[in-house]
Write an enzyme that holds these catalytic residues in place. Structure first.
Site, mmCIF file in Angstrom:
data_model
loop_
_atom_site.group_PDB
_atom_site.id
_atom_site.type_symbol
_atom_site.label_atom_id
_atom_site.label_comp_id
_atom_site.label_asym_id
_atom_site.label_seq_id
_atom_site.Cartn_x
_atom_site.Cartn_y
_atom_site.Cartn_z
ATOM 1 N N ASN A 234 0.658 -0.715 -0.004
ATOM 2 C CA ASN A 234 0.474 0.217 -0.128
ATOM 3 C C ASN A 234 0.893 1.141 -0.221
ATOM 4 O O ASN A 234 1.807 0.905 0.221
ATOM 5 C CB ASN A 234 -0.823 -0.013 1.577
ATOM 6 C CG ASN A 234 -2.171 -0.368 1.132
ATOM 7 O OD1 ASN A 234 -2.613 -0.779 0.474
ATOM 8 N ND2 ASN A 234 -2.265 -1.704 2.775
ATOM 9 N N LYS A 367 -16.713 3.605 9.080
ATOM 10 C CA LYS A 367 -16.031 3.393 8.997
ATOM 11 C C LYS A 367 -15.775 2.373 10.666
ATOM 12 O O LYS A 367 -15.582 1.870 11.196
ATOM 13 C CB LYS A 367 -14.532 3.574 8.877
ATOM 14 C CG LYS A 367 -13.864 2.841 9.460
ATOM 15 C CD LYS A 367 -11.818 2.969 7.803
ATOM 16 C CE LYS A 367 -12.931 3.267 6.462
ATOM 17 N NZ LYS A 367 -11.727 3.263 5.581
HETATM 18 O O1 C5P Z 1 -10.906 -1.109 6.675
HETATM 19 P P1 C5P Z 1 -9.514 0.044 6.861
HETATM 20 O O2 C5P Z 1 -8.330 -0.832 5.612
HETATM 21 O O3 C5P Z 1 -10.309 1.621 5.419
HETATM 22 O O4 C5P Z 1 -9.377 0.382 7.868
HETATM 23 C C1 C5P Z 1 -7.867 1.435 8.168
HETATM 24 C C2 C5P Z 1 -8.056 1.117 10.026
HETATM 25 O O5 C5P Z 1 -8.009 -0.118 9.673
HETATM 26 C C3 C5P Z 1 -7.245 1.297 10.289
HETATM 27 O O6 C5P Z 1 -6.762 2.082 11.035
HETATM 28 C C4 C5P Z 1 -6.348 0.556 9.650
HETATM 29 O O7 C5P Z 1 -4.638 0.577 10.508
HETATM 30 C C5 C5P Z 1 -6.843 -0.023 10.253
HETATM 31 N N1 C5P Z 1 -6.442 -2.606 9.594
HETATM 32 C C6 C5P Z 1 -6.053 -3.080 10.525
HETATM 33 N N2 C5P Z 1 -6.084 -4.154 9.450
HETATM 34 C C7 C5P Z 1 -6.683 -4.321 8.402
HETATM 35 C C8 C5P Z 1 -6.948 -3.633 7.724
HETATM 36 C C9 C5P Z 1 -7.187 -1.655 8.160
HETATM 37 O O8 C5P Z 1 -5.887 -2.816 11.056
HETATM 38 N N3 C5P Z 1 -6.482 -5.665 7.583
#
Ligand code: C5P
Length: 428
Positions: A234, A367
């Site tokens: 990413n 979210k």
């Molecule tokens: O779902 P999304 O990736 O947009 O969510 C972002 C938040 O979730 C951030 O705080 C990110 O660090 C955390 N996250 C996580 N594990 C994942 C995906 C996102 O801890 N697999």
């Protein structure tokens, strides 16, 4: 003569690196004391960093310090005449030791020689610097001491006894570095580098709303291997998460930083665990979450990983057909931790991040609910990736708080203060 001196000062200024801490010490009055030691050369750079950070610096040097570096250099770097004697008649009341110690928000002695530390331990006042340390108002003018000496002098029981004594008397003794010494020996006793001294001082002067907390931060991207030479990842520089780890440490917390593949330096005093894949990050974070009291998930975790990472590099086979990759979903670290009994009972406060490309508020609110976290910080992805500044929208049960565009460092501090305000209060 004057012009030659002017040119020399300009060269000296240009040689000394600029720092990214501009404004961090604006309005602070720092008394910088130098005692006799080769590390005095680092005090020159430290002085420059202090003024760049916005501090007013008054230099005081012992007679021995003047053998290693001249007051002329220190005057040029601090922009103020240097004091070297308690008999200096410049002050109207002729009490330099009283005036100087009353005009300082902090006194930093760097380098502090073994002899000077012994003087402090005994409460001696033979020279202006020791005299003003003794005369300082203990609560208003904290004393930071940066020892610098040969490893045998450092390890000597007398030095260690003196250090314990001055700490018991209220001095803040900074750590020493390990490595090659001017005498050619290798060991403990090297003075911290100028940038490290600055970080220590800024941390010392910061408010401590997170004292006693254990903060766990994830930062950076993850890397999901396709084969030994390729992978998917990413876009995330890790800068926001690293700034938050640093701000949390300055606020008094014990900080563990779980970092994906980034090339950023570890903030001082922060325990860093390097990980590669989302599964690695998941394992390390779950283990640390057992004892953390605050979890801040800034990492850009890859949502999917290749179902099977090839053991060998995948070759073109000449057919023109690209290989097909199957993906499996990675665990959602934040959501999993937010569901844990410690988070549900309030022992672990969870903060999520959201990088969106549009509809910041609506996406952030959705979210926050989906992840089950009390606080979510949202930012616009393209406006933050790799940059040194950012803007945040904080969403919690009470509503929305906007943190306008500022450096990630400043935002990290504001976020830490916002988190501290929201922590469940311990029973009195
Ligand atoms: O779902 P999304 O990736 O947009 O969510 C972002 C938040 O979730 C951030 O705080 C990110 O660090 C955390 N996250 C996580 N594990 C994942 C995906 C996102 O801890 N697999």
């Amino acid at each position: 003569m004057h012009e030659r001196r002017h040119a020399a000062f300009a060269t000296l200024r240009a040689m000394i690196t600029t720092n990214d801490l501009a404004g961090e010490l604006t309005g602070r009055r720092i008394l910088l004391g130098l005692t006799g030691g080769v590390a005095a050369f680092k005090a020159a750079e430290f002085c420059r960093l202090l003024t760049q950070a916005g501090a007013t610096v008054q230099v005081v040097m012992t007679e021995a310090a003047c053998q290693f570096i001249t007051p002329v250099t220190m005057q040029a770097l601090s922009g103020r005449p240097v004091y070297t004697s308690q008999w200096d008649a410049r002050a109207d009341n002729n009490m330099a030791h009283i005036n100087l110690s009353r005009e300082a928000d902090a006194i930093v002695v760097a380098p502090a020689s073994a002899d000077f530390i012994a003087q402090l331990a005994q409460g001696r006042a033979d020279e202006l610097l020791a005299l003003l340390c003794l005369a300082r108002p203990l609560a208003a003018a904290p004393l930071l001491v940066a020892p610098a000496m040969n490893r045998e002098m450092w390890a000597h029981p007398a030095t260690q006894r003196n250090l314990r004594q001055i700490a018991a008397d209220g001095a803040h003794v900074l750590p020493v570095g390990h490595g090659e010494q001017a005498c050619g020996e290798t060991g403990n006793g090297r003075m911290l580098e100028a940038g490290e001294l600055l970080e220590e001082l800024i941390a010392f002067l910061s408010p401590k709303p997170l004292l006693g907390q254990h903060v766990l931060v994830t930062a950076g991207p993850t890397f999901e291997a396709i084969d030994p030479v390729r992978g998917i990842t990413n876009r995330s520089s890790g800068k926001m998460g690293f700034a938050i780890a640093r701000a949390a440490r300055e606020a008094g917390a014990d900080v563990t930083l779980i970092a994906g593949p980034v090339t950023l330096p570890t903030p001082r005093g922060v325990l860093r665990v390097d990980v590669g894949s989302a599964l690695d990050m998941h394992a390390s974070t779950m283990a640390e979450a057992q004892t953390a009291t605050i979890f801040i998930a800034t990492a850009a975790v890859a949502d999917w990983r290749p179902a099977h990472a090839a053991g060998q590099k995948i070759k073109k086979d000449g057919s023109g057909q690209p290989p097909s990759l199957a993906f499996v979903e990675n665990p959602d670290i934040l959501a999993e931790i937010a569901r844990s009994p410690r988070a549900r009972s309030g022992d672990l406060y969870c903060v999520g991040f959201a990088a969106e490309s549009e509809d910041l508020l609506a996406n952030a609110q959705a979210k926050r609910a989906r992840k089950g976290v009390p606080l979510l910080a949202a930012n616009l992805g393209p406006a933050t990736f790799g940059r040194n500044d950012n803007a945040l929208l904080l969403v919690d049960a009470q509503g929305v708080t906007e943190l306008p565009r500022a450096s990630k460092r400043a935002l990290a501090r504001q976020l830490v203060a916002e988190i501290a305000r929201r922590l469940p209060r311990a029973e009195a």
